[in-house]
Design an enzyme around this catalytic site. Structure first.
Site, short mmCIF file in Angstrom:
data_model
loop_
_atom_site.label_atom_id
_atom_site.label_comp_id
_atom_site.label_asym_id
_atom_site.label_seq_id
_atom_site.Cartn_x
_atom_site.Cartn_y
_atom_site.Cartn_z
N ASN A 137 -3.25 6.59 -0.53
CA ASN A 137 -2.69 6.71 0.82
C ASN A 137 -1.78 7.93 0.97
O ASN A 137 -1.60 8.44 2.06
CB ASN A 137 -1.95 5.42 1.20
CG ASN A 137 -2.92 4.32 1.57
OD1 ASN A 137 -4.11 4.58 1.80
ND2 ASN A 137 -2.44 3.09 1.62
N HIS A 194 -2.74 -2.94 -6.02
CA HIS A 194 -3.13 -2.66 -4.63
C HIS A 194 -4.65 -2.75 -4.47
O HIS A 194 -5.38 -1.94 -5.04
CB HIS A 194 -2.62 -1.24 -4.28
CG HIS A 194 -2.97 -0.79 -2.90
ND1 HIS A 194 -3.09 0.53 -2.56
CD2 HIS A 194 -3.23 -1.49 -1.76
CE1 HIS A 194 -3.41 0.63 -1.28
NE2 HIS A 194 -3.50 -0.57 -0.78
N SER A 202 0.82 -1.21 0.00
CA SER A 202 0.00 0.00 0.00
C SER A 202 0.86 1.26 0.00
O SER A 202 0.33 2.35 -0.08
CB SER A 202 -0.92 0.00 1.21
OG SER A 202 -0.15 -0.06 2.39
N GLU A 246 -5.89 -0.26 -7.33
CA GLU A 246 -4.93 0.79 -7.68
C GLU A 246 -3.67 0.11 -8.22
O GLU A 246 -2.99 -0.58 -7.46
CB GLU A 246 -4.62 1.61 -6.42
CG GLU A 246 -3.71 2.79 -6.63
CD GLU A 246 -3.38 3.50 -5.29
OE1 GLU A 246 -3.21 2.81 -4.26
OE2 GLU A 246 -3.29 4.74 -5.30
#
Ligand code: CAA
Length: 709
Positions: free
Chosen positions: A484, A434, A413, A446
């Site tokens: 993130n 991801h 991540s 992702e």
């Protein structure tokens, strides 16, 4: 091109049946060209003495997929004939008209079919009224005709969820009249039968002028359940109002009420936001400049049988792809498989999955300890702890055994894809894929391109997303990628706000009122505060001088408060029920005192802007440095990965609507408070100076889509 053809609807006669075929690629929308073509060919069929019945069908892969969204707000959408004009022709047509459905009959497409005298569909066809996903309602009589056919509860469910319904189910519900083997021949045979039998059909709205015998409490219940899921969306509530009108007024009054409600929704801010989101989702699948096409993926392996790995294995199995789940011990595999089985059983018990489907999916998942057992898989996804050394070790081993051309993917991540790729002899086959937890539920995939990832591998994982039922975006390789990387500003500001006097409850309440499924503080408690501290340890090393994170998180963990799993984190928990905890308040106040921070009260508006404006600034920096290809991709990532409300279009669309000048000012203020990382980026600054943003005019594209200069 359609303009060069005679008509978007062709006319053929098959014995005594005229077949009108809509041919308007890609999805046969009820565009002006199609509406005109239908009006013309229906007139021809009316005058053709040899014709005793009519079939309307779609050419190519589908029936009519609904109104043409690209025509919304343009002269074409207002031009005659309208969908309602065609419906009036159909309802009064002197010869029986049969809709022959294959592919999808959606929105205005299904509504047109509902004014035909009968409908047949092939078994693979799907029907639905997905207007709610665009912030509108079925405005061509759907809210009045569907409850007359299916009953009130089913109608509310279909229209407030926008779900696609299989032909079998549609038959059971009364939306269609027969399931046939082939759309054209089945419909023509059906039409001949109607002619031969002399059967007559009454328009749906004339069968019952008003729906009677419905318990009025149905609507209160529906408003309560749908309202909870809608999280601020207004279209689902307007749909319930319309169905209620179908039970309390005449068909004509109900249709007029529907038109009024449609106009209200059309004029709301939610409609352009959801339309932006619709197109963003589709654009995100496209990667400009790729010089290769996707390879088929017929088998997969997943390394790590924990929550994430198990979820990913389910995603492959659900999509019909055989998958091997690998871990270091039989115990770990048994535990992983037990969790997978339990998850499937929950779906079956809730009725969202048939037992047979569960059995098929489970049969597609095998287990392995030795890498050699899955060396022939087309793709392997590593999903172990976020530890670089562990990942490097796994990729070294994968490189040694996997067949040439296999895709080596990591579900990291935030870690550096290039460092992972560098331990292999084939960095061109390494990519980030991801998934978001729980992987079998969350819709985002992702994909992260490394410096050396090949075009073919990128094309393949982008394509794979569609097979897996995910919404995909392609991100560049940086700490946290698209999603993130932005998240740390959202949660970071929540920490600072608590130091300055906002309570965890107020912050969560504001975020949830904004439309997030869960506020940032509860989200931290759920994902585990200890995990947050671990991630921050790495991030702390890279913080520029003078910057800090709020230490509240570390203090809580020091006191054994790791979140929901330990019964206390920011909140105190009884199972999943949470309550504010005075001990947390004390910890927060102590931190503020130590740092010499003066505490004050905050308005909800201040909190909302402090939480969400930094997302837009960081997102704009991602466009600037190429981490995100487009602003819309960021919106897709946040709607699907973090539950950002789609009726606000995603953070970047929201930022545009608020005004980029305001976002810029917020970033300047955040930099003064929190340090240089929070300062406005160049793209945001330029667009703000140029006065871009503010309520986007109809049809205008997001300014943040503009490329860097
Ligand atoms: N209007 C305009 N364009 C549309 C469209 C629509 N209703 N539906 C799809 N398209 C376009 C897409 O933007 C895409 O264009 P690009 O290739 O340029 O990206 C192309 O058609 C193919 O679409 P998908 O990639 O989504 O293709 P798919 O095969 O995966 O799915 C589909 C096909 C199921 C029809 C899906 O496109 C879909 O769900 N479309 C939306 C249907 C819809 O919402 N209908 C209701 C419209 S509103 C209405 O009808 C109002 C009313 O009551 C009168």
């Amino acid at each position: 091109m359609i303009g060069e053809r005679m008509s978007a609807v062709s006319y053929q006669v098959d014995g005594e049946v005229a077949v009108l075929t809509v041919d308007y690629p890609p999805v046969n929308t009820a565009s002006l060209a199609v509406r005109t073509g239908l009006a013309e060919t229906l007139e021809r069929a009316r005058g053709d003495e040899a014709v005793r019945a009519v079939v309307i069908m779609g050419g190519g892969k589908t029936f009519i997929a609904g109104a043409d969204i690209t025509e919304f707000g343009t002269d074409k959408s207002k031009a005659s004939p309208s969908i309602q004009d065609i419906q009036n022709i159909l309802e009064d047509f002197p010869k029986p008209v049969i809709a022959a459905i294959h592919g999808t009959a959606l929105g205005g497409g299904l509504e047109l079919a509902l004014t035909c005298h009968a409908r047949v569909a092939v078994a693979s066809a799907k029907v639905g009224l997905p207007e709610v996903n665009l912030g509108i309602l079925p405005g061509a009589g759907g809210t009045q005709r569907v409850p007359r056919l299916t009953g009130v509860d089913a109608a509310i469910d279909i229209m407030t969820t926008g779900k696609h319904i299989s032909a079998d189910k549609a038959l059971e519900m009364g939306l269609i009249d027969a399931v046939v083997d082939d759309a054209r021949t089945g419909a023509v045979a059906f039409a001949r039968d109607v002619v031969a039998s002399g059967r007559s059909f009454m328009p749906v709205t004339q069968r019952d002028d008003k729906i009677t015998g419905v318990d009025p409490s149905v609507f209160a219940r529906a408003r309560a359940t749908v309202g909870k899921k809608a999280r601020g969306k207004i279209a689902p509530m307007a749909i319930i109002d319309c169905v209620e009108a179908a039970c309390s007024s005449s068909a004509a009054q109900g249709l007029a009420f529907e038109t009024e409600k449609f106009a209200e929704l059309y004029a709301s801010d939610q409609r352009p936001a959801l339309m932006h989101y619709f197109f963003a989702e589709r654009e995100a699948r496209k990667v400009p400049g790729l010089k290769a096409v996707a390879k088929p993926i017929r088998s997969a392996a997943v390394i790590g049988a924990g929550t994430m790995g198990g979820g990913i294995a389910m995603v492959f199995a659900n999509a019909g792809i055989p998958v091997t789940l690998a871990d270091i011990s039989d115990e770990a595999l048994a535990k992983g498989m037990a969790t997978i089985r339990k998850n499937y059983e929950i779906s079956v018990s809730r009725g969202s999955m048939a037992q047979g489907k569960m059995d098929e999916a489970l049969a597609r998942i095998s287990t392995a300890i030795n890498y050699a057992d899955f060396a022939q898989a087309d793709i392997v996804v590593e999903a172990v702890f976020e530890k670089m050394d562990l990942k490097k070790d796994i990729f070294t081993r994968l490189d040694a055994v996997m067949k040439p051309g296999a895709i080596l993917a990591t579900n990291t991540s935030s870690l550096d894809i290039d460092q992972i790729a560098a331990v292999t002899e084939r960095p061109e086959d390494v990519i980030g894929v991801h998934f978001f937890s729980p992987a079998n539920v969350m819709k985002l995939q992702e994909n992260i391109r490394g410096a050396r990832t090949s075009d073919e591998v990128i094309a393949t994982v982008m394509d794979l997303g569609k097979t897996l039922g995910k919404n995909v975006v392609l991100a560049g390789n940086c700490d946290g990628f698209i999603g993130n990387r932005m998240l740390q500003y959202y949660t970071g500001e929540a920490g600072f706000l608590m130091e300055q006097g906002a309570t965890p409850e107020q912050i969560d309440r504001v975020a949830e009122k904004f439309g997030m499924p869960m506020g940032p503080i509860s989200m931290r408690d759920m994902s585990g505060l200890d995990i947050g501290v671990l991630v921050r340890k790495e991030r702390l090393k890279k913080l520029p001088p003078g910057e800090r994170f709020s230490p509240i998180l570390e203090r809580l963990v020091e006191q054994g408060r790791c979140g929901m799993k330990t019964g206390k984190g920011f909140y105190r928990y009884e199972g999943r029920d949470k309550s504010p905890d005075p001990e947390t308040t004390q910890i927060i106040e102590d931190v503020a005192n130590e740092l010499g921070i003066e505490r004050r009260t905050f308005t909800d508006e201040e909190i909302e802007f402090r939480l969400f404006a930094p997302l837009v600034n960081e997102g704009a920096k991602e466009i600037e440095d190429g981490t995100a290809l487009r602003a819309g991709d960021i919106d897709v990532a946040w709607v699907n990965g973090y539950g950002f409300p789609s009726h606000k279009g995603g953070p970047m669309f929201w930022g545009e609507q608020v005004g980029l000048d305001k976002i810029y000012d917020a970033a300047v203020a955040a930099a003064e408070r929190n340090g240089p990382r929070w300062a406005p980026g160049k793209l945001l600054k330029r667009l703000a100076m140029e006065g871009k943003g503010g309520r986007t005019p109809e049809g205008a594209r997001c300014h943040l889509h503009e490329k860097r200069r």
